[in-house]
Design an enzyme around this catalytic site. Structure first.
Site, mmCIF file in Angstrom:
data_model
loop_
_atom_site.group_PDB
_atom_site.id
_atom_site.type_symbol
_atom_site.label_atom_id
_atom_site.label_comp_id
_atom_site.label_asym_id
_atom_site.label_seq_id
_atom_site.Cartn_x
_atom_site.Cartn_y
_atom_site.Cartn_z
ATOM 1 N N GLU A 33 0.702 -1.056 0.028
ATOM 2 C CA GLU A 33 -0.168 -0.197 -0.113
ATOM 3 C C GLU A 33 1.114 1.306 0.106
ATOM 4 O O GLU A 33 1.872 1.342 0.594
ATOM 5 C CB GLU A 33 -0.877 -0.056 1.260
ATOM 6 N N CYS A 62 2.750 8.687 1.577
ATOM 7 C CA CYS A 62 2.941 7.914 2.878
ATOM 8 C C CYS A 62 3.440 6.337 2.228
ATOM 9 O O CYS A 62 2.413 5.775 1.492
ATOM 10 C CB CYS A 62 1.626 7.694 3.677
ATOM 11 N N CYS A 75 3.951 -6.617 8.251
ATOM 12 C CA CYS A 75 4.680 -5.974 9.445
ATOM 13 C C CYS A 75 4.846 -7.135 10.548
ATOM 14 O O CYS A 75 3.825 -7.674 10.670
ATOM 15 C CB CYS A 75 4.228 -4.926 10.055
ATOM 16 N N CYS A 135 1.553 -4.470 16.194
ATOM 17 C CA CYS A 135 0.931 -3.497 17.234
ATOM 18 C C CYS A 135 -0.445 -3.658 17.399
ATOM 19 O O CYS A 135 -1.211 -4.131 16.149
ATOM 20 C CB CYS A 135 1.254 -1.990 16.672
ATOM 21 N N CYS A 145 -3.124 -1.956 14.817
ATOM 22 C CA CYS A 145 -2.800 -1.746 13.274
ATOM 23 C C CYS A 145 -3.192 -2.968 12.589
ATOM 24 O O CYS A 145 -3.207 -4.105 12.916
ATOM 25 C CB CYS A 145 -1.250 -1.638 13.294
ATOM 26 N N SER A 204 9.452 6.690 10.264
ATOM 27 C CA SER A 204 8.984 6.609 11.521
ATOM 28 C C SER A 204 9.269 5.190 12.034
ATOM 29 O O SER A 204 9.378 4.297 11.160
ATOM 30 C CB SER A 204 7.470 6.388 11.244
ATOM 31 N N CYS A 225 -3.802 1.786 7.763
ATOM 32 C CA CYS A 225 -2.457 0.915 7.288
ATOM 33 C C CYS A 225 -2.726 -0.402 7.038
ATOM 34 O O CYS A 225 -3.322 -1.300 8.147
ATOM 35 C CB CYS A 225 -1.443 1.194 8.228
#
Length: 418
Positions: free
Chosen positions: A142, A160, A167, A171, A174, A244, A388
């Site tokens: 994405e 972005c 990932c 988290c 997320c 980030s 995300c």
């Protein structure tokens, strides 16, 4: 995502991709083959090796060397650079400025530009655009384009971008983490996201934030190579780039050693270690005190203040007491801090709730009263399924029907609101 930036955007009900294509020569690709991810994925693979035959991501001197190696004069490398980064040509056979013999030599030597097709485009009412890009191995990533027009009428366009396919840090709030982890992105797969946004908007990207899918610090080599390319070749200023991280041991020091003029954004989300571990599971391996120490040293090394991303979760970390504790934590570790508050936008499968506006304002007021620079992120693209990982998960949690004959030419915008 790093989860923080992409809470910018949320849900759209889109047409299944099969309905947007002709029903012939159908190939079914399951979520397993697309994502190569299982629920047990917890450790990222080593950074993907740079494909030695991809032109995108190479500097002008490197492209000049490619030309020389193929018996051409060095100025042909400058032409390559212009075609790739300025004209954004995607295929070698379309390098019409180059001699046919040079184009043929490039292809025979196995070179390719390294651009991937856009698999899906979703546009929100506010102009925010989210892209799914289909990589060479059929995995999806994405990227989001966020346009903002200032009072003078000029547009700031932020890209972005993702650094990984999925990932591994998971988290709790997320969507990317819920979709699992496949692999690191190569440098050209990072850079091409910015070029794709520029192509869609027909406008230069002015700002880049590494806040899409993935943890940039777990793919630091490729991220730094992409950063160099975006700065030197795509011509985006270092101060317009933000990297980030949720925090990976020893990587903030590594980043500081490069003395970049870009912003480091730390996804904090809690003012103490105990609460942070419930929100960010990986925090167990990187105590808050160690993170804050590294952030302080980053500021001293680079003279660039650290931005702390703080996603506000209703009745979890959004109380006035949390704000007071956060201010105390930041003051304890010195100057050079900025807090970016991000009101949570609900995602499918999450029990977290968005805080009330009054709670957000009260939290910000406490920080400001204690001399902490604070901003509240404007929510963008709520109708674009752009939290995300959310759009990607819509496709990769169930089999995809892909028209193998016409995928390259499918419409770029096949999503509609319900």
């Amino acid at each position: 995502m790093i989860a923080t930036s992409m809470s910018l955007l949320q849900h759209v009900c889109s047409v299944p991709i099969a309905r947007a294509m002709r029903p012939r020569s159908v190939t079914v690709i399951s979520s397993r083959s697309l994502s190569a991810t299982t629920s047990s994925s917890s450790t990222p693979s080593r950074a993907s090796q740079v494909d030695p035959h991809v032109l995108l991501g190479m500097s002008e001197p490197e492209l000049q060397q490619v030309a020389i190696d193929l018996g051409q004069q060095s100025y042909r490398g400058k032409q390559l650079h212009h075609l790739i980064y300025q004209r954004k040509v995607k295929e070698i056979q379309d390098f019409s400025q180059l001699p046919l013999v040079f184009r043929n030599d490039l292809q025979e030597a196995g070179w390719k530009v390294g651009r991937s097709p856009i698999f899906q485009t979703v546009t929100a009412a506010d102009g925010t655009v989210k892209l799914l890009i289909r990589l060479e191995d059929n995995r999806l990533i994405e990227t989001v384009g966020i346009p903002v027009e200032d009072e003078k009428g000029s547009m700031r366009l932020t890209a972005c971008i993702s650094s990984q396919v999925g990932c591994p840090l998971r988290c709790s709030f997320c969507a990317t983490g819920k979709g699992g982890f496949s692999r690191n992105l190569q440098r050209h797969e990072i850079v091409e996201q910015v070029l794709a946004i520029e192509e869609i908007f027909k406008h230069r990207v002015t700002n880049v934030v590494f806040m899409g899918m993935g943890e940039p610090m777990l793919n630091l080599k490729a991220v730094l190579e992409a950063h160099r390319c975006l700065n030197k070749d795509v011509q985006i200023g270092q101060r317009m780039i933000t990297i980030s991280t949720v925090g990976v041991p020893n990587t903030i020091k590594k980043l500081a050693s490069h003395k970049l003029q870009s912003t480091l954004a730390l996804s904090l989300h809690a003012p103490n270690q105990k609460l942070r571990e419930t929100i960010v599971p990986s925090a167990k391996s990187y105590p808050l005190e160690a993170i804050m120490k590294d952030c302080k040293e980053y500021f001293l090394e680079t003279s660039r203040r650290v931005s702390f991303e703080y996603t506000l979760l209703a009745e979890v970390n959004d109380r006035v007491e949390h704000a007071k504790e956060l201010a105390e934590l930041l003051h304890q570790w010195g100057r050079g801090h900025h807090v970016n508050l991000i009101p949570f936008n609900p995602i499918q499968g999450s029990d977290y709730k968005r805080p009330y506006k009054k709670a957000v304002q009260a939290f910000a007021a406490v920080l400001e009263s204690r001399k902490i620079t604070v901003s509240v992120r404007q929510t963008r693209g709520l109708d674009a399924s752009a939290a995300c990982g959310q759009l990607r998960n819509e496709f990769q949690k169930s089999p995809l029907v892909i028209n193998s004959d016409s995928l390259e030419s499918q419409p770029e915008n096949v999503a509609v609101a319900c």
